[in-house]
Design a protein around this motif. Structure first.
Motif, PDB file in Angstrom:
ATOM      1  N   ILE A 238      -0.646   9.410   7.734  1.00 38.74           N
ATOM      2  CA  ILE A 238       0.241   9.057   8.849  1.00 38.74           C
ATOM      3  C   ILE A 238      -0.553   8.982  10.153  1.00 38.74           C
ATOM      4  CG2 ILE A 238       2.230   9.810  10.207  1.00 38.74           C
ATOM      5  CD1 ILE A 238       3.350  11.041   7.644  1.00 38.74           C
ATOM      6  N   MET A 239      -1.453   9.931  10.362  1.00 37.24           N
ATOM      7  CA  MET A 239      -2.256   9.900  11.592  1.00 37.24           C
ATOM      8  C   MET A 239      -3.182   8.687  11.630  1.00 37.24           C
ATOM      9  SD  MET A 239      -3.238  13.865  12.522  1.00 37.24           S
ATOM     10  CE  MET A 239      -3.794  14.338  10.884  1.00 37.24           C
ATOM     11  N   VAL A 240      -3.783   8.352  10.488  1.00 42.69           N
ATOM     12  CA  VAL A 240      -4.649   7.167  10.435  1.00 42.69           C
ATOM     13  C   VAL A 240      -3.844   5.910  10.731  1.00 42.69           C
ATOM     14  CG1 VAL A 240      -6.024   5.726   8.894  1.00 42.69           C
ATOM     15  CG2 VAL A 240      -6.368   8.194   8.914  1.00 42.69           C
ATOM     16  N   LEU A 241      -2.637   5.816  10.164  1.00 48.87           N
ATOM     17  CA  LEU A 241      -1.791   4.656  10.421  1.00 48.87           C
ATOM     18  C   LEU A 241      -1.422   4.567  11.900  1.00 48.87           C
ATOM     19  CD1 LEU A 241       0.616   4.833   7.333  1.00 48.87           C
ATOM     20  CD2 LEU A 241      -1.136   3.111   7.753  1.00 48.87           C
ATOM     21  N   TYR A 242      -1.069   5.708  12.494  1.00 49.12           N
ATOM     22  CA  TYR A 242      -0.653   5.691  13.899  1.00 49.12           C
ATOM     23  C   TYR A 242      -1.805   5.293  14.818  1.00 49.12           C
ATOM     24  CZ  TYR A 242       1.072   7.198  18.433  1.00 49.12           C
ATOM     25  OH  TYR A 242       1.445   7.224  19.746  1.00 49.12           O
ATOM     26  N   PHE A 243      -2.939   5.967  14.678  1.00 46.13           N
ATOM     27  CA  PHE A 243      -4.061   5.655  15.574  1.00 46.13           C
ATOM     28  C   PHE A 243      -4.651   4.276  15.280  1.00 46.13           C
ATOM     29  CE2 PHE A 243      -4.056  10.351  15.853  1.00 46.13           C
ATOM     30  CZ  PHE A 243      -3.899  10.452  17.233  1.00 46.13           C
ATOM     31  N   GLY A 244      -4.543   3.833  14.021  1.00 49.82           N
ATOM     32  CA  GLY A 244      -4.945   2.463  13.717  1.00 49.82           C
ATOM     33  C   GLY A 244      -4.044   1.456  14.412  1.00 49.82           C
ATOM     34  N   GLY A 245      -2.736   1.722  14.423  1.00 46.59           N
ATOM     35  CA  GLY A 245      -1.812   0.853  15.146  1.00 46.59           C
ATOM     36  C   GLY A 245      -2.070   0.867  16.642  1.00 46.59           C
TER      37      GLY A 245
ATOM     38  N   PHE B  88       0.827  -1.201   0.000  1.00 50.07           N
ATOM     39  CA  PHE B  88       0.000   0.000   0.000  1.00 50.07           C
ATOM     40  C   PHE B  88       0.866   1.257   0.000  1.00 50.07           C
ATOM     41  CE2 PHE B  88      -3.710  -2.579   1.326  1.00 50.07           C
ATOM     42  CZ  PHE B  88      -4.653  -2.010   0.487  1.00 50.07           C
ATOM     43  N   GLY B  89       1.977   1.215   0.740  1.00 46.87           N
ATOM     44  CA  GLY B  89       2.887   2.350   0.749  1.00 46.87           C
ATOM     45  C   GLY B  89       3.505   2.606  -0.613  1.00 46.87           C
ATOM     46  N   LEU B  90       3.890   1.549  -1.304  1.00 45.95           N
ATOM     47  CA  LEU B  90       4.426   1.704  -2.660  1.00 45.95           C
ATOM     48  C   LEU B  90       3.381   2.303  -3.598  1.00 45.95           C
ATOM     49  CD1 LEU B  90       6.438  -1.610  -3.200  1.00 45.95           C
ATOM     50  CD2 LEU B  90       7.332   0.655  -2.644  1.00 45.95           C
TER      51      LEU B  90
ATOM     52  N   GLY C 287       7.078   3.136   1.531  1.00 43.49           N
ATOM     53  CA  GLY C 287       6.715   1.803   2.000  1.00 43.49           C
ATOM     54  C   GLY C 287       7.133   1.564   3.439  1.00 43.49           C
ATOM     55  N   LEU C 288       8.308   2.082   3.824  1.00 37.37           N
ATOM     56  CA  LEU C 288       8.749   1.957   5.218  1.00 37.37           C
ATOM     57  C   LEU C 288       7.877   2.779   6.148  1.00 37.37           C
ATOM     58  CD1 LEU C 288      12.653   2.041   4.954  1.00 37.37           C
ATOM     59  CD2 LEU C 288      11.168   0.067   5.314  1.00 37.37           C
ATOM     60  N   ALA C 289       7.430   3.956   5.686  1.00 41.85           N
ATOM     61  CA  ALA C 289       6.567   4.784   6.531  1.00 41.85           C
ATOM     62  C   ALA C 289       5.258   4.069   6.861  1.00 41.85           C
ATOM     63  CB  ALA C 289       6.272   6.115   5.838  1.00 41.85           C
ATOM     64  N   PHE C 290       4.803   3.217   5.957  1.00 38.95           N
ATOM     65  CA  PHE C 290       3.567   2.464   6.196  1.00 38.95           C
ATOM     66  C   PHE C 290       3.770   1.295   7.155  1.00 38.95           C
ATOM     67  CE2 PHE C 290      -0.120   3.553   3.417  1.00 38.95           C
ATOM     68  CZ  PHE C 290       0.364   4.765   2.960  1.00 38.95           C
ATOM     69  N   GLN C 291       5.000   1.104   7.627  1.00 43.95           N
ATOM     70  CA  GLN C 291       5.259   0.055   8.618  1.00 43.95           C
ATOM     71  C   GLN C 291       4.995   0.535  10.041  1.00 43.95           C
ATOM     72  OE1 GLN C 291       6.195  -3.170   7.515  1.00 43.95           O
ATOM     73  NE2 GLN C 291       5.588  -2.127   5.642  1.00 43.95           N
ATOM     74  N   LEU C 292       4.535   1.766  10.193  1.00 42.86           N
ATOM     75  CA  LEU C 292       4.311   2.329  11.524  1.00 42.86           C
ATOM     76  C   LEU C 292       3.376   1.475  12.383  1.00 42.86           C
ATOM     77  CD1 LEU C 292       4.763   4.625  13.541  1.00 42.86           C
ATOM     78  CD2 LEU C 292       2.949   5.909  12.382  1.00 42.86           C
ATOM     79  N   PRO C 293       2.214   1.027  11.880  1.00 43.64           N
ATOM     80  CA  PRO C 293       1.363   0.169  12.720  1.00 43.64           C
ATOM     81  C   PRO C 293       2.018  -1.144  13.121  1.00 43.64           C
ATOM     82  CG  PRO C 293       0.122   1.046  10.860  1.00 43.64           C
ATOM     83  CD  PRO C 293       1.559   1.334  10.597  1.00 43.64           C
ATOM     84  N   VAL C 294       2.840  -1.701  12.234  1.00 41.30           N
ATOM     85  CA  VAL C 294       3.528  -2.953  12.564  1.00 41.30           C
ATOM     86  C   VAL C 294       4.495  -2.736  13.723  1.00 41.30           C
ATOM     87  CG1 VAL C 294       5.041  -4.759  11.665  1.00 41.30           C
ATOM     88  CG2 VAL C 294       3.296  -3.753  10.187  1.00 41.30           C
TER      89      VAL C 294
END
Length: 261
Positions: free
Chosen positions: A237-244, A134-136, A180-187
């Motif tokens: 980024i905020m959605v990814l963080y709060f989703g994580g 998804f990040g790509l 792509g690495l930025a989308f690894q935040l929830p992981v």
């Protein structure tokens, strides 16, 4: 006498069980053989994938050129296109074959893990791969065109936009990989939460800093004067963080329910 024999047999049972378990375990030679086989299949698929990408590298290059509309690329040194296209083919081959390589690594380490570790590992790995893809996609369809349009329009009345072929592909590949690495935040959040390093309560409590940080990161990743682009990236980024953080909360709740039961 009979009671003594029964007690002696009871004492021998645990030793016989442990002996059978040790016999069932793989020896060092068997472990090395398994590593060799999995490494052989992984490297073989990687080599086949890279060769296939080399044979179809022109299509890959055209695909990566799509975000830079209206730009003419120059070959500033002998063999620049050749070596740059090989680099693109190798990176693409690594990306395509990486799920299979990760799968082989998981199969190797899975027998030595507990049931709880397996339940944590598999969703983390699958989620990491999906989020990276998804990040790509986000970087290719949104961030790259926005950044390239900014660089094209900035100073277009002073200099003619002729770009080096190799430098462009280094830029686009780094941009896609960093997105792509930025989308690894929830992981990362799920892993930290599973290790009890950070709790979901702490993650939610720093929401002010998250909003500020996402705004700064959004401005850095989208070097464009368009505020809509920056707001969109910051919102992601905020959605990814709060989703994580929400996933960490659900994991904590399920663990507490299990302990209570």
């Amino acid at each position: 006498m009979l009671n003594q024999n029964l007690e002696a047999s009871k004492k021998l049972i645990p030793y016989s069980i442990s002996f059978e378990q040790n016999e069932a375990e793989m020896s060092l030679t068997e472990h090395l053989e398994e590593v060799r086989q999995r490494a052989f299949w992984s490297l073989s698929l990687l080599l086949i994938t890279i060769i296939s990408c080399v044979l179809t590298v022109k299509n890959i290059v055209k695909l990566l050129q799509e975000p830079a509309t209206g730009i003419k690329f120059l070959q500033l040194a002998p063999g620049e296109y050749f070596f740059a296209s090989l680099k693109v083919a190798v990176y693409t081959g690594f990306f395509i074959s990486s799920p299979f390589i990760i799968y082989q690594i998981i199969l190797f380490i899975l027998p030595g893990m507990t049931r709880g570790e397996r339940k944590t590992l598999l969703p983390v790995v699958v989620g990491s791969v999906i989020l990276f893809i998804f990040g790509l996609a986000c970087g290719y369809f949104f961030l790259a065109p926005a950044a390239l349009n900014f660089f094209i329009n900035y100073g277009s009345d002073v200099v003619e936009p002729f770009w080096s072929f190799e430098q462009y592909f280094e830029f686009i590949l780094v941009l896609l990989f960093s997105t792509g690495l930025a989308f690894q935040l929830p992981v990362i959040q799920v892993v930290l939460g599973s290790l009890k390093i950070f709790s979901s309560r702490l993650m939610f409590s720093v929401w002010r800093y998250v909003i500020l940080g996402s705004t700064i990161i959004g401005a850095i990743l989208t070097p464009s004067v368009d505020p809509v682009t920056q707001i969109f990236m910051s919102s992601i980024i905020m959605v990814l963080y709060f989703g994580g953080a929400g996933l960490v909360y659900l994991i904590e709740r399920s663990q507490s329910d299990t302990q209570t039961a």
